[in-house]
Design a protein around this motif. Structure first.
Motif, PDB file in Angstrom:
ATOM      1  N   GLY A  41       0.843  -1.190   0.000  1.00  0.00           N
ATOM      2  CA  GLY A  41       0.000   0.000   0.000  1.00  0.00           C
ATOM      3  C   GLY A  41       0.875   1.234   0.000  1.00  0.00           C
ATOM      4  O   GLY A  41       1.908   1.258  -0.670  1.00  0.00           O
ATOM      5  N   TRP A  43       2.399   4.617   2.592  1.00  0.00           N
ATOM      6  CA  TRP A  43       2.570   5.336   3.836  1.00  0.00           C
ATOM      7  C   TRP A  43       2.430   6.817   3.562  1.00  0.00           C
ATOM      8  O   TRP A  43       2.910   7.304   2.541  1.00  0.00           O
ATOM      9  CB  TRP A  43       3.966   5.120   4.423  1.00  0.00           C
ATOM     10  CG  TRP A  43       4.174   3.829   5.128  1.00  0.00           C
ATOM     11  CD1 TRP A  43       4.968   2.795   4.724  1.00  0.00           C
ATOM     12  CD2 TRP A  43       3.623   3.436   6.386  1.00  0.00           C
ATOM     13  NE1 TRP A  43       4.927   1.784   5.648  1.00  0.00           N
ATOM     14  CE2 TRP A  43       4.104   2.156   6.678  1.00  0.00           C
ATOM     15  CE3 TRP A  43       2.749   4.046   7.283  1.00  0.00           C
ATOM     16  CZ2 TRP A  43       3.760   1.475   7.833  1.00  0.00           C
ATOM     17  CZ3 TRP A  43       2.399   3.368   8.431  1.00  0.00           C
ATOM     18  CH2 TRP A  43       2.914   2.096   8.705  1.00  0.00           C
ATOM     19  N   HIS A  56       0.456   7.370   8.580  1.00  0.00           N
ATOM     20  CA  HIS A  56      -0.788   6.655   8.298  1.00  0.00           C
ATOM     21  C   HIS A  56      -0.537   5.734   7.118  1.00  0.00           C
ATOM     22  O   HIS A  56       0.113   6.119   6.144  1.00  0.00           O
ATOM     23  CB  HIS A  56      -1.915   7.628   7.962  1.00  0.00           C
ATOM     24  CG  HIS A  56      -3.225   6.949   7.728  1.00  0.00           C
ATOM     25  ND1 HIS A  56      -3.660   6.579   6.482  1.00  0.00           N
ATOM     26  CD2 HIS A  56      -4.180   6.551   8.597  1.00  0.00           C
ATOM     27  CE1 HIS A  56      -4.838   5.988   6.592  1.00  0.00           C
ATOM     28  NE2 HIS A  56      -5.173   5.961   7.871  1.00  0.00           N
ATOM     29  N   LYS A  58      -2.226   2.963   4.194  1.00  0.00           N
ATOM     30  CA  LYS A  58      -3.459   2.602   3.496  1.00  0.00           C
ATOM     31  C   LYS A  58      -3.119   1.791   2.254  1.00  0.00           C
ATOM     32  O   LYS A  58      -2.166   2.086   1.551  1.00  0.00           O
ATOM     33  CB  LYS A  58      -4.219   3.875   3.100  1.00  0.00           C
ATOM     34  CG  LYS A  58      -5.572   3.609   2.480  1.00  0.00           C
ATOM     35  CD  LYS A  58      -6.285   4.919   2.222  1.00  0.00           C
ATOM     36  CE  LYS A  58      -7.665   4.647   1.648  1.00  0.00           C
ATOM     37  NZ  LYS A  58      -8.404   5.890   1.400  1.00  0.00           N
ATOM     38  N   GLU A  60      -5.098  -1.469  -0.593  1.00  0.00           N
ATOM     39  CA  GLU A  60      -6.356  -2.065  -1.060  1.00  0.00           C
ATOM     40  C   GLU A  60      -6.975  -2.990  -0.026  1.00  0.00           C
ATOM     41  O   GLU A  60      -8.191  -3.118   0.051  1.00  0.00           O
ATOM     42  CB  GLU A  60      -6.128  -2.818  -2.368  1.00  0.00           C
ATOM     43  CG  GLU A  60      -5.940  -1.892  -3.549  1.00  0.00           C
ATOM     44  CD  GLU A  60      -5.963  -2.642  -4.863  1.00  0.00           C
ATOM     45  OE1 GLU A  60      -6.675  -3.667  -4.976  1.00  0.00           O
ATOM     46  OE2 GLU A  60      -5.267  -2.191  -5.778  1.00  0.00           O
ATOM     47  N   TYR A  62      -6.165  -2.893   3.412  1.00  0.00           N
ATOM     48  CA  TYR A  62      -6.073  -2.386   4.786  1.00  0.00           C
ATOM     49  C   TYR A  62      -6.142  -0.861   4.794  1.00  0.00           C
ATOM     50  O   TYR A  62      -5.893  -0.206   3.788  1.00  0.00           O
ATOM     51  CB  TYR A  62      -4.774  -2.828   5.462  1.00  0.00           C
ATOM     52  CG  TYR A  62      -3.556  -2.118   4.915  1.00  0.00           C
ATOM     53  CD1 TYR A  62      -3.047  -0.997   5.562  1.00  0.00           C
ATOM     54  CD2 TYR A  62      -2.923  -2.550   3.762  1.00  0.00           C
ATOM     55  CE1 TYR A  62      -1.951  -0.323   5.064  1.00  0.00           C
ATOM     56  CE2 TYR A  62      -1.827  -1.888   3.255  1.00  0.00           C
ATOM     57  CZ  TYR A  62      -1.342  -0.779   3.908  1.00  0.00           C
ATOM     58  OH  TYR A  62      -0.260  -0.108   3.415  1.00  0.00           O
ATOM     59  N   CYS A  63      -6.482  -0.316   5.931  1.00  0.00           N
ATOM     60  CA  CYS A  63      -6.426   1.126   6.163  1.00  0.00           C
ATOM     61  C   CYS A  63      -6.265   1.315   7.665  1.00  0.00           C
ATOM     62  O   CYS A  63      -7.111   0.858   8.438  1.00  0.00           O
ATOM     63  CB  CYS A  63      -7.688   1.824   5.660  1.00  0.00           C
ATOM     64  SG  CYS A  63      -7.643   3.614   5.888  1.00  0.00           S
ATOM     65  N   ASP A  64      -5.158   1.942   8.067  1.00  0.00           N
ATOM     66  CA  ASP A  64      -4.975   2.212   9.492  1.00  0.00           C
ATOM     67  C   ASP A  64      -6.161   3.025   9.986  1.00  0.00           C
ATOM     68  O   ASP A  64      -6.670   3.898   9.275  1.00  0.00           O
ATOM     69  CB  ASP A  64      -3.676   2.980   9.737  1.00  0.00           C
ATOM     70  CG  ASP A  64      -2.441   2.155   9.410  1.00  0.00           C
ATOM     71  OD1 ASP A  64      -2.553   0.927   9.244  1.00  0.00           O
ATOM     72  OD2 ASP A  64      -1.350   2.756   9.335  1.00  0.00           O
ATOM     73  N   LYS A  65      -6.598   2.729  11.180  1.00  0.00           N
ATOM     74  CA  LYS A  65      -7.779   3.385  11.737  1.00  0.00           C
ATOM     75  C   LYS A  65      -7.626   4.902  11.793  1.00  0.00           C
ATOM     76  O   LYS A  65      -8.559   5.641  11.527  1.00  0.00           O
ATOM     77  CB  LYS A  65      -8.068   2.821  13.129  1.00  0.00           C
ATOM     78  CG  LYS A  65      -9.399   3.227  13.683  1.00  0.00           C
ATOM     79  CD  LYS A  65      -9.704   2.476  14.963  1.00  0.00           C
ATOM     80  CE  LYS A  65     -11.095   2.812  15.448  1.00  0.00           C
ATOM     81  NZ  LYS A  65     -11.480   2.019  16.603  1.00  0.00           N
ATOM     82  N   GLU A  66      -6.435   5.370  12.160  1.00  0.00           N
ATOM     83  CA  GLU A  66      -6.192   6.806  12.249  1.00  0.00           C
ATOM     84  C   GLU A  66      -4.701   7.075  12.159  1.00  0.00           C
ATOM     85  O   GLU A  66      -3.893   6.147  12.189  1.00  0.00           O
ATOM     86  CB  GLU A  66      -6.746   7.384  13.555  1.00  0.00           C
ATOM     87  CG  GLU A  66      -6.231   6.698  14.784  1.00  0.00           C
ATOM     88  CD  GLU A  66      -6.967   7.122  16.046  1.00  0.00           C
ATOM     89  OE1 GLU A  66      -6.289   7.206  17.080  1.00  0.00           O
ATOM     90  OE2 GLU A  66      -8.178   7.369  15.995  1.00  0.00           O
ATOM     91  N   GLU A  67      -4.359   8.344  12.023  1.00  0.00           N
ATOM     92  CA  GLU A  67      -2.960   8.739  12.054  1.00  0.00           C
ATOM     93  C   GLU A  67      -2.383   8.386  13.417  1.00  0.00           C
ATOM     94  O   GLU A  67      -3.085   8.395  14.410  1.00  0.00           O
ATOM     95  CB  GLU A  67      -2.812  10.259  11.895  1.00  0.00           C
ATOM     96  CG  GLU A  67      -3.172  10.803  10.579  1.00  0.00           C
ATOM     97  CD  GLU A  67      -3.043  12.317  10.554  1.00  0.00           C
ATOM     98  OE1 GLU A  67      -2.172  12.887  11.258  1.00  0.00           O
ATOM     99  OE2 GLU A  67      -3.838  12.937   9.834  1.00  0.00           O
TER     100      GLU A  67
END
Length: 100
Positions: A41, A43, A56, A58, A60, A62-67
């Motif tokens: 992905g 950074w 942070h 992200k 396809e 996964y996506c980190d919940k927040e910074e």
């Protein structure tokens, strides 16, 4: 700006972060985006006007919940470990500077 070949260049990159970073006027932060080869992905490294850094991730799948706010030392380690992808961003910024 020099590509990262040693930890000295990592420190120089952070000192001159604004030279290669884009600016988000809404979020009031400078940022760079580079490939995350481990998780397939990207950074995003952000530097706020108060000098704090956050990251942070992200992709396809996964996506980190927040910074996540990171220390300078933690960020240096991350940039070093991802220097191949970061160097691509540095080279592109250098090329853009030559065109301008």
């Amino acid at each position: 700006m020099n590509v990262i070949k040693s930890m000295r260049e990592v420190s120089a990159l952070l000192s001159d972060f604004k030279k290669i970073a884009d600016y988000d006027s809404t979020g009031k932060k400078h940022y760079i985006i580079f490939e995350d080869h481990v998780r397939e992905g990207h950074w995003t490294v952000m530097k706020y006007d108060d000098g704090t850094y956050s990251i942070h991730g992200k992709g396809e799948t996964y996506c980190d919940k927040e910074e996540r706010v990171v220390s300078t030392e933690e960020l240096k380690k991350m940039l070093w470990e991802n220097r191949k992808a970061v160097n691509k961003v540095v080279r592109e910024a250098n090329d853009q500077a030559l065109i301008s």
